[in-house]
Design a protein around this motif. Sequence first.
Motif, PDB file in Angstrom:
ATOM      1  N   THR A 177      -5.826 -48.064  81.901  1.00 56.54           N
ATOM      2  CA  THR A 177      -5.382 -46.659  81.835  1.00 56.54           C
ATOM      3  C   THR A 177      -4.576 -46.352  83.088  1.00 56.54           C
ATOM      4  N   GLY A 178      -3.899 -45.200  83.083  1.00 56.95           N
ATOM      5  CA  GLY A 178      -3.223 -44.707  84.284  1.00 56.95           C
ATOM      6  C   GLY A 178      -1.924 -45.418  84.613  1.00 56.95           C
ATOM      7  N   HIS A 179      -1.260 -46.006  83.616  1.00 58.05           N
ATOM      8  CA  HIS A 179      -0.043 -46.757  83.876  1.00 58.05           C
ATOM      9  C   HIS A 179       0.986 -46.448  82.784  1.00 58.05           C
ATOM     10  N   ARG A 180       2.197 -46.898  83.017  1.00 58.97           N
ATOM     11  CA  ARG A 180       3.194 -46.945  81.955  1.00 58.97           C
ATOM     12  C   ARG A 180       3.876 -48.306  82.033  1.00 58.97           C
ATOM     13  N   ILE A 181       4.502 -48.708  80.935  1.00 59.46           N
ATOM     14  CA  ILE A 181       5.130 -50.023  80.872  1.00 59.46           C
ATOM     15  C   ILE A 181       6.645 -49.846  80.835  1.00 59.46           C
ATOM     16  N   VAL A 182       7.325 -50.399  81.842  1.00 54.66           N
ATOM     17  CA  VAL A 182       8.785 -50.299  81.947  1.00 54.66           C
ATOM     18  C   VAL A 182       9.345 -51.718  81.928  1.00 54.66           C
ATOM     19  N   ASP A 183      10.104 -52.026  80.891  1.00 56.12           N
ATOM     20  CA  ASP A 183      10.700 -53.372  80.747  1.00 56.12           C
ATOM     21  C   ASP A 183       9.660 -54.471  80.863  1.00 56.12           C
ATOM     22  N   GLY A 184       8.486 -54.235  80.257  1.00 55.73           N
ATOM     23  CA  GLY A 184       7.430 -55.243  80.261  1.00 55.73           C
ATOM     24  C   GLY A 184       6.598 -55.283  81.524  1.00 55.73           C
ATOM     25  N   VAL A 185       6.892 -54.409  82.496  1.00 57.77           N
ATOM     26  CA  VAL A 185       6.157 -54.396  83.767  1.00 57.77           C
ATOM     27  C   VAL A 185       5.233 -53.180  83.800  1.00 57.77           C
ATOM     28  N   PHE A 186       3.970 -53.393  84.200  1.00 58.25           N
ATOM     29  CA  PHE A 186       3.004 -52.301  84.314  1.00 58.25           C
ATOM     30  C   PHE A 186       3.285 -51.539  85.614  1.00 58.25           C
ATOM     31  N   VAL A 187       3.564 -50.255  85.477  1.00 53.16           N
ATOM     32  CA  VAL A 187       3.890 -49.418  86.635  1.00 53.16           C
ATOM     33  C   VAL A 187       2.796 -48.363  86.794  1.00 53.16           C
ATOM     34  N   PRO A 188       2.197 -48.262  87.971  1.00 51.25           N
ATOM     35  CA  PRO A 188       1.111 -47.276  88.153  1.00 51.25           C
ATOM     36  C   PRO A 188       1.617 -45.844  88.076  1.00 51.25           C
ATOM     37  N   GLN A 189       0.862 -45.005  87.377  1.00 50.98           N
ATOM     38  CA  GLN A 189       1.183 -43.576  87.281  1.00 50.98           C
ATOM     39  C   GLN A 189       0.103 -42.715  87.913  1.00 50.98           C
ATOM     40  N   ASP A 190      -1.168 -43.108  87.707  1.00 59.82           N
ATOM     41  CA  ASP A 190      -2.297 -42.310  88.190  1.00 59.82           C
ATOM     42  C   ASP A 190      -3.339 -43.284  88.744  1.00 59.82           C
ATOM     43  N   TRP A 191      -3.370 -43.428  90.079  1.00 59.40           N
ATOM     44  CA  TRP A 191      -4.295 -44.396  90.685  1.00 59.40           C
ATOM     45  C   TRP A 191      -5.746 -44.027  90.439  1.00 59.40           C
ATOM     46  N   TRP A 192      -6.023 -42.752  90.362  1.00 59.47           N
ATOM     47  CA  TRP A 192      -7.402 -42.339  90.092  1.00 59.47           C
ATOM     48  C   TRP A 192      -7.839 -42.862  88.729  1.00 59.47           C
ATOM     49  N   ALA A 193      -6.950 -42.741  87.723  1.00 61.98           N
ATOM     50  CA  ALA A 193      -7.261 -43.242  86.380  1.00 61.98           C
ATOM     51  C   ALA A 193      -7.326 -44.767  86.345  1.00 61.98           C
ATOM     52  N   ILE A 194      -6.496 -45.399  87.178  1.00 62.44           N
ATOM     53  CA  ILE A 194      -6.520 -46.867  87.221  1.00 62.44           C
ATOM     54  C   ILE A 194      -7.831 -47.368  87.819  1.00 62.44           C
ATOM     55  N   ILE A 195      -8.193 -46.808  88.982  1.00 58.59           N
ATOM     56  CA  ILE A 195      -9.410 -47.287  89.667  1.00 58.59           C
ATOM     57  C   ILE A 195     -10.657 -46.940  88.859  1.00 58.59           C
ATOM     58  N   PHE A 196     -10.737 -45.678  88.451  1.00 60.48           N
ATOM     59  CA  PHE A 196     -11.927 -45.244  87.703  1.00 60.48           C
ATOM     60  C   PHE A 196     -11.623 -45.254  86.207  1.00 60.48           C
ATOM     61  N   ASN A 197     -11.233 -46.448  85.733  1.00 63.97           N
ATOM     62  CA  ASN A 197     -10.926 -46.596  84.309  1.00 63.97           C
ATOM     63  C   ASN A 197     -12.203 -46.475  83.479  1.00 63.97           C
ATOM     64  N   PRO A 198     -12.093 -46.350  82.164  1.00 65.37           N
ATOM     65  CA  PRO A 198     -13.273 -45.978  81.348  1.00 65.37           C
ATOM     66  C   PRO A 198     -14.483 -46.898  81.457  1.00 65.37           C
ATOM     67  N   SER A 199     -14.296 -48.174  81.682  1.00 63.14           N
ATOM     68  CA  SER A 199     -15.461 -49.072  81.726  1.00 63.14           C
ATOM     69  C   SER A 199     -15.930 -49.351  83.149  1.00 63.14           C
ATOM     70  N   PHE A 200     -15.210 -48.844  84.155  1.00 62.00           N
ATOM     71  CA  PHE A 200     -15.511 -49.198  85.551  1.00 62.00           C
ATOM     72  C   PHE A 200     -16.931 -48.825  85.994  1.00 62.00           C
ATOM     73  N   PRO A 201     -17.408 -47.600  85.783  1.00 54.64           N
ATOM     74  CA  PRO A 201     -18.741 -47.257  86.312  1.00 54.64           C
ATOM     75  C   PRO A 201     -19.836 -48.154  85.748  1.00 54.64           C
TER      76      PRO A 201
END
Length: 466
Positions: free
Chosen positions: A154-178
Amino acid sequence: MDALLLSRIQFGFVISFHILFPAFTIGLASWLAFVEWRWLRTRDTLWRDLYFFWTKVFAVSFGMGVVSGIVMSFQFGTNWAVLSEQAGNILGPLLSYEVLTAFFLEATFLGAMLFGWNRVSERMHFFATCMVALGTLISTFWIISANSWMQTPTGHRIVDGVFVPQDWWAIIFNPSFPYRLAHMVLAAFITTCFVIGGTGASYLLRGIHVEAGKRMLKAAVLFAAITVPAQVFVGDLHGLNAREHQPIKVAAMEAHWESNPPGEGVPLILFAVPNEKAERNDLEIAIPKLGSLILTHTLDGDIQPLKSVPASERPPVKPVFYAFRVMVALGMAMLALVAVSLWLLWRKRLFESRAALWGWRVLTMSGFVAILAGWYVVEIGRQPYVIYGLLRTADAVSPIEAASVMTSLIVFAVVYLTVFGAGFRYLVKLIRKGPHPHEPPPRSAHGDKTPARPLSLPDDSTEAGA
């Protein structure tokens, strides 16, 4: 075998070695902080002796964990270059945060912890031990965050096949993390509990280090009485989360091929031989509705079956199915032993019960096996994706020749079995030898103290008395 399969085998081989050492040192670092706290509170020299004994074990395990981790990180560049190119914007910072926070914290205070006894104040030494323990937990935080993001991105977008971070909070605390973080930390604590308890039980069965054995076993029973039931609770929450975000992985764990009629519920399969070619289970032994009760908390709930997706979207069922049962069976064995041991401790019969002592001795290494089994469920269960639902493993491998991967795999196997085999042998000898009274180091004629030696006993060999 092609380069993809060989790369997967190589990564699995390397990480299987690596995960055992950090898992052990996470729990052991906290155990050392507890033991030193007890020594400072009680001034009972047995706590001090236990601290020095387990510090030696920690130092060797920590060193092997660092070395195996460095080797593992190279593989992102050699075998999984496409993954590094496409997801490096996210995975790179997460792994760098681990180095900047946890590794620096551990490196700063590890020296004071290993060599600072009688060189720094007691409070400073205890603070150093606590910081090393905190560093192992922070390291776990970042590693599990990166792995969890690959499982539930979560918390990313894909630009030309590359994962680009959009929301670090969503990336770090993704749904399965806890759930993964709690599950891993508890697994590490439980693994250490059973090593310490099994070591204490072994001393009692051999009639050596009796007082140290009793103290280690009692502490292990009390800690395990908290962590093992907590792991069952967290494991249930983790399963519910996986059913929501990775339903096909759960279907593989249960070898659940197709939906049951409404109201029938899902059975709990105790044993079966999953037949992936025929898409059914052979020799199945199951309890009706119990699977629904565990997986959905209702008697007639259903889960998404394997046949709901094409075969190309399913993970290998057999290894996930069997590894999950190994993990659960060991967890139930641990829970039963802890319950019996707690009752015996309350009746003041624990140390005389040879059955209980043998139980702890047999399950000494059970935590390591359970961690490996659980790791295989997690990693094989997310196949065919390396980033779940977005990047297939076959598209993430480096364009290298199979012969090159085979050569490096053989080299890794030889080096690992030699180096880590020797390290493991040293640990076994160290533990079999057991704790010895620690004497303060003598002062030299100039008043300086002799260096502390964390990995050996003065004028003694680990061979003696082994």
